[in-house]
Design an enzyme around this catalytic site. Sequence first.
Site, PDB file in Angstrom:
ATOM      1  CG  ASP A 104     -10.766  35.335  -2.404  1.00 32.33           C
ATOM      2  OD1 ASP A 104      -9.633  35.416  -3.007  1.00 32.33           O
ATOM      3  OD2 ASP A 104     -11.344  34.301  -2.846  1.00 32.33           O
ATOM      4  CD  GLU A 149     -10.711  29.695  -2.697  1.00 34.41           C
ATOM      5  OE1 GLU A 149     -10.812  28.544  -2.776  1.00 34.41           O
ATOM      6  OE2 GLU A 149     -11.125  30.399  -3.598  1.00 34.41           O
TER       7      GLU A 149
END
Length: 402
Positions: A137, A76
């Site tokens: 993500d 991330e």
Amino acid sequence: MERLGKHRPLKMGRSGLSGLTTLRSFIVLGVTLMACLQGGCRAEQPWPLWESYARSAFDSQGRIVDHSAGDRTTSEGQAYGMFFALVANDRARFDKLVGWTQDNLAGGDLAARLPAWSWGKAPDGGWKALDQNPASDADLWMAYSLLEAGRLWHDPRYERLGTAMASRIAQREVALVSVGTTILPGPQGFHPDAATWILNPSYLPPSVLSYLATTFPRGPWGAVLASLPVVLTQGAGGGFAMDWVAAGGALSPMASTTEQRAGERSGPAAGSYDAIRVYLWLGIADPETPGVREALAGLAGMAAYMKRHATPPRRVDEAGAVVEADGPVGFSAAIIPYLHANNMKAEEKVQIDRMAAMKNPASGLYGADGLYYDQNLALFADGWLEQRFRFDRQGRLKVKWR
């Protein structure tokens, strides 16, 4: 470098040296401009928050270090770093981020392998990947940043790498669940039985999904985008986004557990540190992006709360009741674009003022400790507020330096 309008008139003497010097200046200028067009120049106006964050979190090898979590690095953090470097026209740091991620999280080949989500100090004292399971993500933001870096910097290598990542995400992290086609949080661990899938609404940025649907129309992205408002709103609690939801028949908020992501706090169903990004993604998206208006209407609980309170809640339960008030400064940053999208100008200004009051002049970061997560949320909000970036309806990135 002299500016084009600053050259003196051409004067040719017996040797013609003055004219030759001027001609050379024009040649140098042309070469320099071509390099800039190909992504070789830094932004004319550096991004102060990105520079402050890089001084704090970016090491010389090209990894983003989360000092609040044992100096670990996550996919991330690397993905967000790539996006911010692209927005800042910071090619040098972008290249390092890609190189470190590929070498340390993807076994040397991002085209063939999605990155491990967590890297840090293992119990045996070695520094290595701690959890090989990818996080979708991060994968989405990374693929998007590579594709747009390829377009904006005219570098086909990055376009090819982003294309390969998008294809691998589609193969490994997209699933048909009870409410439609959507993104699982990772390839493993989120389909515990034949009838249940575990979803994280904050892993679905509409701008990125719209971009992929446009760029790869034969992929699953159009279907993922179509299910977006359903996933975001059916799994909401009292009009608030939730961290985790279960898709069985309908969607419902579910408890977070350590099995979902190692290191996350377990507890009852809630909207908190994950869910705050849902408001951010909706706010920074072009309002005409498919699904955005429907999702904003279905997540009106936060808007109603902010009309009566000066700070966003840190945690709400599955019924939308506030369990912990006074969210950190990053939460204020995250909801600024959301408040703007809801035409709540007075409430938006309150959060902007709160951010300004909580900026540490010594570090240039937000909050006394300059925590990793707060800075990432703040970078998205700050870049958006300063119009350093915008997304169009199809998710294409518009940057200040272009």
